[in-house]
Design a protein around this motif. Structure first.
Motif, PDB file in Angstrom:
ATOM      1  N   SER A   1       0.606  -1.196  -0.036  1.00 30.04           N
ATOM      2  CA  SER A   1      -0.025   0.120   0.140  1.00 30.04           C
ATOM      3  C   SER A   1       0.862   1.160  -0.076  1.00 30.04           C
ATOM      4  CB  SER A   1      -0.868  -0.080   1.318  1.00 30.04           C
ATOM      5  OG  SER A   1      -1.196   1.093   1.645  1.00 30.04           O
ATOM      6  N   PRO A   2       0.855   1.958  -1.128  1.00 32.10           N
ATOM      7  CA  PRO A   2       1.713   3.280  -0.963  1.00 32.10           C
ATOM      8  C   PRO A   2       1.394   4.185   0.156  1.00 32.10           C
ATOM      9  CG  PRO A   2       0.690   2.771  -3.160  1.00 32.10           C
ATOM     10  CD  PRO A   2      -0.054   1.833  -2.220  1.00 32.10           C
ATOM     11  N   THR A   3      -0.021   4.331   0.772  1.00 34.19           N
ATOM     12  CA  THR A   3      -0.123   5.234   1.836  1.00 34.19           C
ATOM     13  C   THR A   3       0.530   4.544   3.000  1.00 34.19           C
ATOM     14  OG1 THR A   3      -2.222   5.849   0.984  1.00 34.19           O
ATOM     15  CG2 THR A   3      -1.945   5.982   3.405  1.00 34.19           C
ATOM     16  N   ALA A   4       0.419   3.081   3.247  1.00 34.97           N
ATOM     17  CA  ALA A   4       1.014   2.534   4.264  1.00 34.97           C
ATOM     18  C   ALA A   4       2.373   2.486   4.358  1.00 34.97           C
ATOM     19  CB  ALA A   4       0.665   0.976   4.399  1.00 34.97           C
ATOM     20  N   LEU A   5       3.211   2.513   3.160  1.00 33.83           N
ATOM     21  CA  LEU A   5       4.430   2.762   3.363  1.00 33.83           C
ATOM     22  C   LEU A   5       5.035   4.040   3.608  1.00 33.83           C
ATOM     23  CD1 LEU A   5       5.528   1.014  -0.335  1.00 33.83           C
ATOM     24  CD2 LEU A   5       5.859   0.174   2.092  1.00 33.83           C
ATOM     25  N   LYS A   6       4.480   5.188   3.151  1.00 32.79           N
ATOM     26  CA  LYS A   6       4.714   6.312   3.503  1.00 32.79           C
ATOM     27  C   LYS A   6       4.471   6.649   5.091  1.00 32.79           C
ATOM     28  CE  LYS A   6       4.944   9.026  -0.948  1.00 32.79           C
ATOM     29  NZ  LYS A   6       4.823  10.385  -1.430  1.00 32.79           N
ATOM     30  N   VAL A   7       3.431   6.222   5.609  1.00 31.78           N
ATOM     31  CA  VAL A   7       2.991   6.444   6.918  1.00 31.78           C
ATOM     32  C   VAL A   7       4.118   5.653   7.744  1.00 31.78           C
ATOM     33  CG1 VAL A   7       1.464   6.007   8.848  1.00 31.78           C
ATOM     34  CG2 VAL A   7       0.585   6.925   6.573  1.00 31.78           C
ATOM     35  N   THR A   8       4.338   4.396   7.464  1.00 26.09           N
ATOM     36  CA  THR A   8       5.290   3.518   7.997  1.00 26.09           C
ATOM     37  C   THR A   8       6.644   4.216   8.226  1.00 26.09           C
ATOM     38  OG1 THR A   8       4.110   1.401   7.542  1.00 26.09           O
ATOM     39  CG2 THR A   8       6.350   1.176   8.158  1.00 26.09           C
ATOM     40  N   LEU A   9       7.195   4.626   6.859  1.00 23.42           N
ATOM     41  CA  LEU A   9       8.617   5.421   7.021  1.00 23.42           C
ATOM     42  C   LEU A   9       8.353   6.471   8.063  1.00 23.42           C
ATOM     43  CD1 LEU A   9      11.291   5.334   5.952  1.00 23.42           C
ATOM     44  CD2 LEU A   9      10.653   6.970   4.047  1.00 23.42           C
ATOM     45  N   ALA A  10       7.290   7.631   8.054  1.00 20.34           N
ATOM     46  CA  ALA A  10       7.162   8.294   8.942  1.00 20.34           C
ATOM     47  C   ALA A  10       7.050   8.071  10.274  1.00 20.34           C
ATOM     48  CB  ALA A  10       6.159   9.148   8.652  1.00 20.34           C
ATOM     49  N   ALA A  11       6.513   6.773  10.693  1.00 20.17           N
ATOM     50  CA  ALA A  11       6.334   6.337  12.127  1.00 20.17           C
ATOM     51  C   ALA A  11       7.715   5.846  12.596  1.00 20.17           C
ATOM     52  CB  ALA A  11       5.381   5.140  11.979  1.00 20.17           C
ATOM     53  N   VAL A  12       8.295   5.023  11.785  1.00 16.68           N
ATOM     54  CA  VAL A  12       9.725   4.202  12.113  1.00 16.68           C
ATOM     55  C   VAL A  12      10.622   5.815  12.658  1.00 16.68           C
ATOM     56  CG1 VAL A  12      11.549   3.231  11.534  1.00 16.68           C
ATOM     57  CG2 VAL A  12       9.226   2.270  10.973  1.00 16.68           C
ATOM     58  N   ARG A  13      10.480   6.717  11.564  1.00 21.99           N
ATOM     59  CA  ARG A  13      11.488   7.905  11.813  1.00 21.99           C
ATOM     60  C   ARG A  13      11.122   8.628  13.123  1.00 21.99           C
ATOM     61  NH1 ARG A  13      13.844   8.503   6.379  1.00 21.99           N
ATOM     62  NH2 ARG A  13      14.668   6.586   6.034  1.00 21.99           N
ATOM     63  N   ARG A  14       9.836   8.783  13.295  1.00 24.86           N
ATOM     64  CA  ARG A  14       9.459   9.542  14.495  1.00 24.86           C
ATOM     65  C   ARG A  14       9.646   8.769  15.915  1.00 24.86           C
ATOM     66  NH1 ARG A  14       4.121  12.962  12.935  1.00 24.86           N
ATOM     67  NH2 ARG A  14       4.906  13.239  10.650  1.00 24.86           N
ATOM     68  N   ALA A  15       9.508   7.110  15.692  1.00 23.81           N
ATOM     69  CA  ALA A  15       9.624   6.407  16.855  1.00 23.81           C
ATOM     70  C   ALA A  15      11.212   6.538  17.174  1.00 23.81           C
ATOM     71  CB  ALA A  15       9.416   4.755  16.498  1.00 23.81           C
ATOM     72  N   ARG A  16      12.056   6.772  16.522  1.00 23.38           N
ATOM     73  CA  ARG A  16      13.744   7.071  17.031  1.00 23.38           C
ATOM     74  C   ARG A  16      13.619   8.232  17.696  1.00 23.38           C
ATOM     75  NH1 ARG A  16      16.346   5.986  11.167  1.00 23.38           N
ATOM     76  NH2 ARG A  16      16.438   3.592  11.401  1.00 23.38           N
ATOM     77  N   ARG A  17      12.995   9.177  17.402  1.00 26.98           N
ATOM     78  CA  ARG A  17      12.897  10.589  18.194  1.00 26.98           C
ATOM     79  C   ARG A  17      12.217  10.432  19.531  1.00 26.98           C
ATOM     80  NH1 ARG A  17      12.051  12.649  12.978  1.00 26.98           N
ATOM     81  NH2 ARG A  17       9.906  13.370  13.382  1.00 26.98           N
ATOM     82  N   LEU A  18      11.197   9.802  19.376  1.00 18.80           N
ATOM     83  CA  LEU A  18      10.138   9.475  20.815  1.00 18.80           C
ATOM     84  C   LEU A  18      10.614   8.782  21.695  1.00 18.80           C
ATOM     85  CD1 LEU A  18       6.789   8.627  18.908  1.00 18.80           C
ATOM     86  CD2 LEU A  18       7.389  10.845  20.180  1.00 18.80           C
ATOM     87  N   GLY A  19      11.521   7.747  21.469  1.00 15.72           N
ATOM     88  CA  GLY A  19      12.322   7.133  22.467  1.00 15.72           C
ATOM     89  C   GLY A  19      11.749   6.171  23.309  1.00 15.72           C
ATOM     90  N   SER A  20      10.939   6.316  24.205  1.00 14.31           N
ATOM     91  CA  SER A  20      10.346   5.305  25.038  1.00 14.31           C
ATOM     92  C   SER A  20       9.019   4.359  24.304  1.00 14.31           C
ATOM     93  CB  SER A  20       9.754   5.771  26.389  1.00 14.31           C
ATOM     94  OG  SER A  20       8.386   6.487  25.943  1.00 14.31           O
ATOM     95  N   LEU A  21       8.980   3.173  24.695  1.00  9.32           N
ATOM     96  CA  LEU A  21       7.983   2.416  24.139  1.00  9.32           C
ATOM     97  C   LEU A  21       6.735   2.961  24.474  1.00  9.32           C
ATOM     98  CD1 LEU A  21       6.677  -0.278  22.911  1.00  9.32           C
ATOM     99  CD2 LEU A  21       6.967  -1.257  25.134  1.00  9.32           C
TER     100      LEU A  21
END
Length: 351
Positions: free
Chosen positions: A263-283
């Protein structure tokens, strides 16, 4: 209902309390009732001095858990108002966070297939065991969804861009790669699991492990890290696919072809989610983000269509909308991360 029909089985043997996911015909897919029962058992065992170790395993021969009950989510998104799925995810994500901070050893036997929600109830545990049969994945982009259950937190912490690769493609990995990526801790041959369970009932966890842990088979991702890092550090999914196609290795080209089927939408949201997860830190903070993303996916087209194509009709021909990466705008992506107001997950408040 007889004991064999219970969706989760609980028993205490010696010093260990055993959770067995017990829907083998559904590859032990998690539903809301199972999540509630596991949480209640963990509550009771925290205060039970006889229980020194908690062990998670799955019934049947195929694996620990293939994920959440995605058919129920599909039906709720298509025919309902999404509240049942949101309630399920709320309790499931709270359980994922609880497993990660559980005060007693939580030993997950990640034998066979472990995907999606199965990763959520195992890979946050304090002792994660893989076997030669382990096949681990977060395959959500293939059904128009985004890795959840803390998956973006786990994958964001992988070596280099390995987690980005796994999150976007949904590729399955074996025991060696799971250990290298930080999704598992120890390798035990599957034939030794019954003896390991016996020893966990009688011994402290380190002593039981010492009898059974073996050197793991080699993985593949470590040797492929050069092209993975070179391609997946790109800022957009479009640029990632361009780099994969241009890199010159068959594995990179295969990854590009996989992405073109997602899914193109899922790919773009997933990339953003992983990048943001690195900055968020905690589970906990990442699960808050994943809850926003999951709830937003309920109102979109691709989740219902992806589950239809892959799981219900099995025609393997999803008609994504938008159909191309170029048509998915930044505003489309940002909508998935919008705050939910009084419907937030609420983990931050728990500390």
């Amino acid at each position: 209902m007889s004991g064999t029909e219970e969706p989760v089985l609980f028993r205490t043997t010696g010093r260990a309390a055993l959770i067995t996911l017990n829907r083998p015909r559904a590859l032990n897919a998690l539903n809301h009732e199972m999540v509630r029962r596991i949480d209640a058992a963990l509550t009771a065992w925290v205060h039970d001095p006889r229980v020194e170790t908690v062990v998670l395993t799955g019934a049947g021969e195929r694996g620990l858990c293939a994920g959440g009950d995605i058919r129920a989510v599909h039906d709720d998104a298509r025919d309902g108002d999404g509240t049942a799925s949101a309630a399920f995810w709320r309790d499931e994500y709270h359980l994922n966070a609880r497993i990660a901070r559980y005060p007693k050893p939580y030993v997950a036997l990640m034998d066979g297939i472990v995907m999606g929600g199965g990763v959520g109830v195992s890979a946050h545990g304090s002792v994660r065991i893989v076997t030669e049969r382990s096949r681990i994945a977060m395959p959500e982009t293939g059904i128009g969804f985004v890795p959840d259950v803390g998956g973006t937190h786990l994958l964001a912490r992988g070596p280099g861009e390995s987690g980005t690769h796994l999150a976007l493609t949904g590729d399955q990995i074996g025991p060696g790669d799971a250990l290298w990526c930080g999704l598992a801790d120890h390798y035990v041959p599957s034939g030794e699991l019954p003896a390991l369970l016996d020893d966990l009932a009688a011994l402290p966890v380190p002593d039981a492990l010492a009898r059974h842990v073996r050197p793991s088979p080699r993985g593949e991702l470590a040797e492929q890290r050069e092209w993975i890092d070179a391609c997946y550090t790109a800022g957009t999914v479009e640029e990632i696919t361009r780099r994969l196609l241009a890199y010159g290795s068959p594995e990179a080209k295969e990854a590009a072809q996989t992405l073109f089927s997602r899914s193109p939408t899922a790919l773009k949201v997933t990339l953003a989610a992983v990048r943001r997860a690195r900055r968020l830190g905690s589970l906990e903070r990442v699960l808050e983000q994943e809850y926003r993303v999951s709830c937003a996916a309920l109102g979109g087209h691709d989740l219902v269509e992806g589950v239809r194509a892959q799981i219900i009709d099995k025609d393997r021909n999803p008609r994504w909308s938008p159909a191309t990466l170029a048509e998915v705008t930044e505003a489309d992506v940002e909508r998935f991360f919008a705050p939910l107001g009084d419907r937030e997950l609420g983990l931050d408040a728990l500390g």
